[in-house]
Write an enzyme that holds these catalytic residues in place. Sequence first.
Site, PDB file in Angstrom:
ATOM      1  N   ARG A 163       0.824  -1.218   0.000  1.00 48.01           N
ATOM      2  CA  ARG A 163       0.000   0.000   0.000  1.00 48.01           C
ATOM      3  C   ARG A 163       0.855   1.265   0.000  1.00 48.01           C
ATOM      4  O   ARG A 163       0.464   2.266  -0.602  1.00 48.01           O
ATOM      5  CB  ARG A 163      -0.933  -0.002   1.212  1.00 48.01           C
ATOM      6  N   LYS A 186     -18.025 -13.995   2.936  1.00 44.45           N
ATOM      7  CA  LYS A 186     -19.020 -12.970   3.299  1.00 44.45           C
ATOM      8  C   LYS A 186     -20.125 -12.883   2.254  1.00 44.45           C
ATOM      9  O   LYS A 186     -20.163 -11.964   1.439  1.00 44.45           O
ATOM     10  CB  LYS A 186     -18.320 -11.619   3.468  1.00 44.45           C
ATOM     11  N   GLY A 196      -9.660  -7.994  -0.108  1.00 43.58           N
ATOM     12  CA  GLY A 196      -8.415  -8.154   0.652  1.00 43.58           C
ATOM     13  C   GLY A 196      -7.848  -9.562   0.550  1.00 43.58           C
ATOM     14  O   GLY A 196      -6.682  -9.759   0.184  1.00 43.58           O
ATOM     15  N   GLY A 249     -13.455  -3.252   0.238  1.00 41.18           N
ATOM     16  CA  GLY A 249     -14.828  -2.736   0.285  1.00 41.18           C
ATOM     17  C   GLY A 249     -15.115  -1.756  -0.843  1.00 41.18           C
ATOM     18  O   GLY A 249     -16.176  -1.804  -1.477  1.00 41.18           O
TER      19      GLY A 249
HETATM   20  P1  ADP Z   1     -12.269 -10.979   0.207  1.00 39.11           P
HETATM   21  O1  ADP Z   1     -11.475 -10.491   1.402  1.00 39.11           O
HETATM   22  O2  ADP Z   1     -11.382 -11.255  -0.968  1.00 39.11           O
HETATM   23  O3  ADP Z   1     -13.440 -10.102  -0.110  1.00 39.11           O
HETATM   24  P2  ADP Z   1     -13.778 -12.792   1.878  1.00 39.11           P
HETATM   25  O4  ADP Z   1     -13.279 -12.072   3.084  1.00 39.11           O
HETATM   26  O5  ADP Z   1     -15.214 -12.739   1.562  1.00 39.11           O
HETATM   27  O6  ADP Z   1     -12.896 -12.412   0.586  1.00 39.11           O
HETATM   28  O7  ADP Z   1     -13.469 -14.331   2.003  1.00 39.11           O
HETATM   29  C1  ADP Z   1     -12.207 -14.826   2.372  1.00 39.11           C
HETATM   30  C2  ADP Z   1     -12.356 -15.918   3.382  1.00 39.11           C
HETATM   31  O8  ADP Z   1     -13.207 -16.953   2.887  1.00 39.11           O
HETATM   32  C3  ADP Z   1     -11.042 -16.578   3.706  1.00 39.11           C
HETATM   33  O9  ADP Z   1     -10.767 -16.370   5.065  1.00 39.11           O
HETATM   34  C4  ADP Z   1     -11.278 -18.047   3.393  1.00 39.11           C
HETATM   35  O10 ADP Z   1     -10.694 -18.903   4.348  1.00 39.11           O
HETATM   36  C5  ADP Z   1     -12.783 -18.158   3.454  1.00 39.11           C
HETATM   37  N1  ADP Z   1     -13.281 -19.311   2.710  1.00 39.11           N
HETATM   38  C6  ADP Z   1     -13.169 -19.576   1.402  1.00 39.11           C
HETATM   39  N2  ADP Z   1     -13.726 -20.767   1.097  1.00 39.11           N
HETATM   40  C7  ADP Z   1     -14.229 -21.267   2.260  1.00 39.11           C
HETATM   41  C8  ADP Z   1     -14.940 -22.463   2.618  1.00 39.11           C
HETATM   42  N3  ADP Z   1     -15.234 -23.408   1.706  1.00 39.11           N
HETATM   43  N4  ADP Z   1     -15.312 -22.618   3.908  1.00 39.11           N
HETATM   44  C9  ADP Z   1     -14.995 -21.676   4.823  1.00 39.11           C
HETATM   45  N5  ADP Z   1     -14.333 -20.533   4.556  1.00 39.11           N
HETATM   46  C10 ADP Z   1     -13.950 -20.330   3.290  1.00 39.11           C
HETATM   47 MG    MG Z   2     -11.713 -10.691   3.487  1.00 39.34          MG
END
Ligand code: ADP
Ligand code: MG
Length: 389
Positions: free
Chosen positions: A37, A197, A346, A369
């Site tokens: 960053r 999420k 992230g 976000g």
């Molecule tokens: P980003 O930060 O890219 O927006 P998220 O925060 O929504 O993504 O999701 C990331 C999280 O999702 C990671 O911590 C990962 O471990 C979790 N994750 C991905 N697949 C699974 C799964 N099948 N079961 C539980 N957690 C998962």
């Molecule tokens: Mg995340």
Amino acid sequence: MKRTIRDLKNIKGKRILLRCDFNVPLDHWGDILNDNRIKQALPTISYLVDQGAKLIVCSHLGRPKGYDKYLSLFPVAVYLMKYFPNKVKFCGKVVGSEVTAAASKLKDGEILVLENLRFDSRETENDPTFVQELVSLADIFVDDAFGVAHRKHASNYGVALKLPTAVGFLIEKELEVFDKAFQTPAHPFVAIFGGAKVDDKLNLINNVMKFADTIIIGGGMAYTFLQAKGINIGNSIVSLDLVDDAKRIMDEAEKRNIKILLPVDHLAICEGKKGVVRTKELFKGMTALDIGNKTIKLFTDEILNAKQIIWNGPLGKYEDSRFKKGTMKIAKAVAKSGAYSIVGGGDSVSAVEISGVADRINHLSTGGGASMKLMEGKVLPAIEVVDTL
Ligand code: ADP
Ligand code: MG
């Protein structure tokens, strides 16, 4: 078009308040664990320094409640000293008389780094007294903190309403990429969703349906969709209150002839043991934590055919080396596809960095976000208030 720093003329000697996103991970010794960053902010800082502006640079770091010595911006100031020798000052305060005095002593081309904005609770409350203290330091405001552009905080939204404004190179680039991606999308357009999420991301899927030819859903998000299809998902992560929304999205996609791909096999654990199971073999007691090989092939074939890809959310629990294969393979497929590719979020960006193909992705968005909001087709409030040309 938003005014950018290139449009600011005669800024030699002008006091510029520059909002950056220096929200970097630090260890307890103050060592910066990932400097991405800060690196991304350097072009804007260099440009303004070269133009002879007096720079007052501010950022938040982490989520402190009041002063927290482990979340000081001092390590960031030290980092900047390497790039701008003898030009960087730090006085250890967010606002107040010491900051005002230090700012008034700045020479042309010098940089004053303020302490972590969130040490003062008025920052996130967009408190007018705090806004005024920041405003009093500068003649012009430059916003380059894409990561918080979806928030109405004092140091971005608040000050932008009070000073002449422009965006820095980082925000300019982020806006250009998302504009191009959604105004003139190339086809086949493949959207990949995963992560945990689900509630944050359903709006995003709704918006992407306007452009996408194929929507791939993996990771934790897939189980809400599989549940909506009446499939037994065992103990896998699910958002039960969103199952109806997931069903609606699948119905809508069918009406519009958009292909939705869900995992057909999974790497799951059951009583501490892991193994690959087909979707119909999932049962109570099993937790699916990665996509299986058949799914990797199914998704990869679609990805290799794409001309444009957006990706948000890892396809498995990639932080655990036992469950990272699916995400790594998909990252490599995205890189190999040659499609115009954008990754936001992230965890998604860190997963791509781990995969070693980050330099073959067209755009890794710095704001989780904020990039999601742009993908949803929303305007970012802190950017909306920046002057237009
Ligand atoms: P980003 O930060 O890219 O927006 P998220 O925060 O929504 O993504 O999701 C990331 C999280 O999702 C990671 O911590 C990962 O471990 C979790 N994750 C991905 N697949 C699974 C799964 N099948 N079961 C539980 N957690 C998962
Ligand atoms: Mg995340």
